[in-house]
Structure formats: structure tokens, C-alpha cells
Design an enzyme around this catalytic site. Structure first.
Site: not given
Ligand code: F0G
Length: 471
Positions: A74, A136-137, A227, A229, A270, A463
Site C-alpha cells: 500500500y 485537449f478536451d 501535456d 501524451a 499513448k 460528441h
């Protein structure tokens, strides 16, 4: 093997996942039932799934093997230290918080950086604006639900598919500085450098641009978040396209790139090749207060900081995936596969964005000129492609962008694109040929492809669940 036309897949396939072939009749029924929204299709009804490259690719044998080493303690897990060591070695960042995926990191660092600005400067967050080459969204969503306005300051040709500039992911530096001055630097809690820039088509950001953004941010005392990715694909494009880096290794370019940020947020699904996982890392103790706040938020949102959102085995797998994703031959093959698809599509008259790292972006606005933006040409194209060949792609255009929350009007979208996202080491060149052939069939039916209108439109992130019908 450099004198061969194509570098074939630089790996051997070891595990087989069967996929179903379906009939045209079945697909017509399925897309109708899905409300003309490929997000609502069942995966069993999809033959080639190009919805995303996020967590959908194959893993390497070393990643798979590493999972067995997982220490599920843990606290103070050995696997956590393996991951934190890999981060220090690759990015040079001192503090690591594992998260369940990219948005897990966002839900921690975004409120922390905004609160810090608010408290230090005694300011109101409703007057704050954050900047990116393109959010990004989910990064945009987290910034907005925490009360900030978001602004994308991308290079002018970013969405012009006729322009073949090498670094279409770059920030427009003048627009960035103008934007900062307009709102006042104290009202800017962070800048996000997205590498590669997903929303403009997996387009790279040059090292010169990353450096300039960082220096500008430091001039105004604004933290920079990378960011991350598709960090390895970005490094590969720098090596191939930017003067002065052709003899640098991917590892060296990556290390250099991360000098130009203070925090790193990563969807590890990714370029780090894991099916699930993310990272939030802090460069050094000049942001020690941010690290401590993030660590506390991590406990309540993700988990104890030495596992965060991940089990021990998943941390081991990620530690290996970060390295495996930077393999030179692998990156050469991956980007060549996307280039092959783009070249094939363009050779039959289907205009695409300059080939980026993870996907081909088809200019649906150009392909279906009879469908106006508000009737979602790229969504209509996605439905037709699915009907013709069982290929699932994703709209990146007006349908995704949505409405202005204040006026309820459709926001103007810079381009109507259809993203054919290539999962890692999953589909072969034969699949690429099949996709090109499918587009040939789609082209024959263009005048009969109809625009779409809503039968159900959710207020936010429409969407994912909206339903549509042909008109
Ligand atoms: N940032 C970028 C640039 C992304 O592309 C994504 C996800 C995220 C953050 C969020 O990460 O999904 O792990 O929570 N992009 C996926 C896509 C979903 O299909 O492009 P996440």
C-alpha cells in the site's frame, strides 16, 4: 536495411485477437441503432477500430514480463520507486505521482495551480485565462470547471491542410504574449505545451518553440505544464525535421525538451504504450509547494501517492513502456505507417493534414463540400466509412467542438476533420491498404452522403453520447 522501400513492422506478433467480419446490412443497422454516432457502436461490430490510439495498442514482451514484478504494498512500493527512477532518468523530474490516466493528473494539478495563483495574488479565478497551443478536451474541461477561460494560440497555418509547415503544433508566440498582456500575467495560472499537438493533427512542436514559450512564461512568472501524451513522437519529429538535432538520440531530445516545463502531465496510454496509466511529475523543489498540494489531492482522488491510480504491476509495466516507446526503429516505423496511409489517401484525391504522429486527419470539409459545417461533414463521413468497411474513425470538428456555453451558438471550427487514429503495433500495412480502398468506395458515393442533425444533444461533451439522423 535502409535501401528497402518500406521498413516492415519491426516486431513479430505473438498473441492473436480475433475480429468479426460483418455484412453491409448489419453495419447499416448498427450505425442507425448507434444514432449515427460511432462512439455508441459496440466494439464487436467494428472491423478496424481507429477511434483512438489511447490504451488500444499492443504492449511489448518486456512490459508484459515486468507486470509480474509488481509490488502491491500500500505504501512505499518497490514498483513505485522503479517508476520514479525511470521518470528521473528520462525526463529529469524529481517528483512523481502515478495517476490512473491523463485526466487523473489533470484533476489534481489544475485546481492546485489555480488556487496557488488565487491565494498568492489575491485574485478572482473568474478573471483567469489559461493558454495552450491547443488544449485537449479534458484539459480544457478541467480548466473550465475550475473557473478559468481557455485560449488556444496555435500557429496560423495549423489547420490549413494545404500548408505543409514542419511544426504545425507550434504556439503562435506573438499571440501568446499579446494574450498574456491583455489579461495581465497574474491572471494566467499556467500555460500548457501539448506535445504532439493532438487537436491540430498530431503535429509536432519544435524545440525552439518549446524553449521560447518557456522563456516567455518565466518572464511573466507563469508555470508551464508539458501535456506529454505523445512525447516520443514529438522527439522523433524534432530529430527528423529541426536543424541541429539529426544526430541526437530520442532520449537526449526528450531530456532537452523537458527542461522547458515545470510540470509534466501524461496520458501514458499513448507513447508509453500502456493500456491504462498516467503521470503527474514536478521538475524540482522550486515547485515544492505545488508538489505537496498535489500529493494531498492525490490521496483523496487517486490513491496513496506511492501508487496513485495504479497497481504495482501497472507501475512496473509503465516504467518499461516509457523506454520502449522511445525506440528509434519503432518510432521510424510508426510515423512511416501514418505517412503511408496519408500518401495513399492523397493519391486518390482525399486531402489530409500533413502526416502527424498518431493518426491521419482527413479534411472532410474538402471531401464533402455539399455538407455545411453545422451538418457535420466529418461525422457523416465517419458513418459512411463504417457502412462501407466497418472502419470506426472519430470526428474532430464542429460536432466535437460544440456550442458557446454563454450564447448556445455553435462555435466556429477551424477545420472539419476525420481522425483515423492508429493504435500501436496493432494493424499492419495490409490494413492501411484496406482503409485506402474503403475511401475509394466512399468517394464513389459522395453526392449521396447526407448531412446530420441532432435527435438528442447533451449540454456538455455532446460528441460522446449525442444521437443524430440524416437529413
Ligand atoms: N492530453 C492529450 C494530448 C490527450 O490526447 C489525451 C487523451 C489526454 C490529455 C487525456 O488523457 O485519456 O489518459 O485521460 N487523448 C485520447 C485521444 C483520449 O483519443 O486522443 P486520458
Amino acid at each position: 536495411m535502409n535501401n528497402f522501400k518500406h521498413l516492415p513492422e519491426p516486431f513479430r506478433v505473438k498473441v492473436i485477437e480475433p475480429v468479426q467480419r460483418t455484412t453491409r446490412e448489419h453495419r447499416e443497422q448498427a450505425i442507425l441503432q448507434a444514432g449515427m454516432n460511432p462512439f455508441l457502436l459496440d466494439s464487436k461490430d467494428v472491423f478496424i477500430d481507429l477511434l483512438t490510439d489511447s490504451g488500444t495498442g499492443a504492449v511489448t514482451q518486456n512490459m508484459q514480463a515486468a507486470m509480474l514484478r509488481g509490488d502491491e504494498a500500500y505504501s512505499g512500493s518497490r514498483s513505485y520507486y522503479a517508476l520514479a527512477e525511470a521518470v528521473k532518468d528520462i525526463f529529469g523530474y524529481q517528483h512523481t505521482i502515478p495517476t490512473h490516466q491523463g485526466r487523473g493528473a489533470e484533476q489534481i494539478y489544475i485546481p492546485v495551480l489555480i488556487k496557488k495563483r488565487e491565494q498568492e495574488k489575491g485574485l478572482d479565478r473568474s478573471k483567469m485565462t489559461v493558454f495552450s497551443n491547443y488544449f485537449f478536451d479534458t484539459t480544457q474541461g478541467h480548466s473550465q470547471i475550475n473557473g478559468c477561460t481557455v485560449k488556444n494560440v496555435y500557429t496560423p497555418s495549423a489547420f490549413d491542410t494545404a500548408d505543409h509547415f514542419d511544426f504545425k503544433g507550434n504556439f503562435d508566440l506573438q499571440a501568446l504574449e499579446r494574450g498574456i498582456q491583455e489579461v495581465g500575467a497574474e491572471h494566467v495560472p499556467y500555460i500548457v505545451s501539448t506535445i504532439t499537438c493532438n487537436s491540430s493533427g498530431g503535429q509536432p512542436v519544435s524545440l525552439a518553440n518549446l524553449k521560447a514559450v518557456y522563456h516567455l512564461a518565466k518572464k511573466y512568472d507563469i508555470p508551464v505544464v508539458m501535456d506529454s501524451a505523445r512525447f516520443a513522437e514529438n522527439a522523433y519529429f524534432i530529430q527528423q525535421r529541426e536543424a541541429g538535432y539529426k544526430d541526437w538520440s530520442i532520449a537526449d531530445i526528450t531530456r532537452e525538451s523537458y527542461k522547458y516545463a515545470d510540470l509534466l502531465a501524461m496520458s501514458a496510454k499513448k507513447d508509453a504504450m500502456v493500456p491504462m496509466g498516467g503521470l503527474l511529475c514536478i521538475k524540482d523543489d522550486s515547485f515544492a509547494d505545488v508538489y505537496l498540494e498535489c500529493r494531498t489531492l492525490c490521496v483523496v482522488q487517486e490513491g496513496f501517492p506511492t501508487y496513485g491510480g495504479l497497481e504495482g504491476g501497472a507501475m512496473e509495466r509503465l516504467a518499461v513502456g516509457l523506454y520502449d516507446g522511445m525506440n528509434q526503429d519503432w518510432l521510424a516505423y510508426r510515423t512511416a505507417q501514418v505517412q503511408y496511409l496519408v500518401d495513399g489517401l492523397e493519391s486518390i484525391g482525399v486531402t489530409c493534414q500533413k502526416a502527424g504522429g498518431h493518426a491521419a486527419f482527413v479534411d472532410a470539409g474538402k471531401l464533402l463540400p455539399h455538407i455545411p459545417a453545422e451538418r457535420f461533414p466529418a461525422q457523416a463521413l465517419a458513418c459512411e466509412l463504417y457502412k462501407v468497411a466497418g472502419i470506426r474513425a472519430v470526428e474532430i470538428g464542429s460536432f466535437l467542438l460544440g456550442r458557446d456555453p454563454k450564447t448556445g451558438k455553435q462555435l466556429p471550427c477551424p477545420a472539419e476533420l476525420l481522425r483515423l487514429t492508429i493504435p500501436r503495433a496493432t494493424y499492419t500495412q495490409t490494413h492501411m491498404d484496406f482503409i485506402i480502398e474503403a475511401f475509394n468506395q466512399v468517394k464513389e458515393n459522395i453526392p449521396n452522403i447526407k448531412g446530420l442533425t441532432f435527435t438528442y444533444e447533451p449540454k456538455v461533451l455532446r460528441h460522446f453520447t449525442a444521437r443524430l439522423q440524416e437529413i
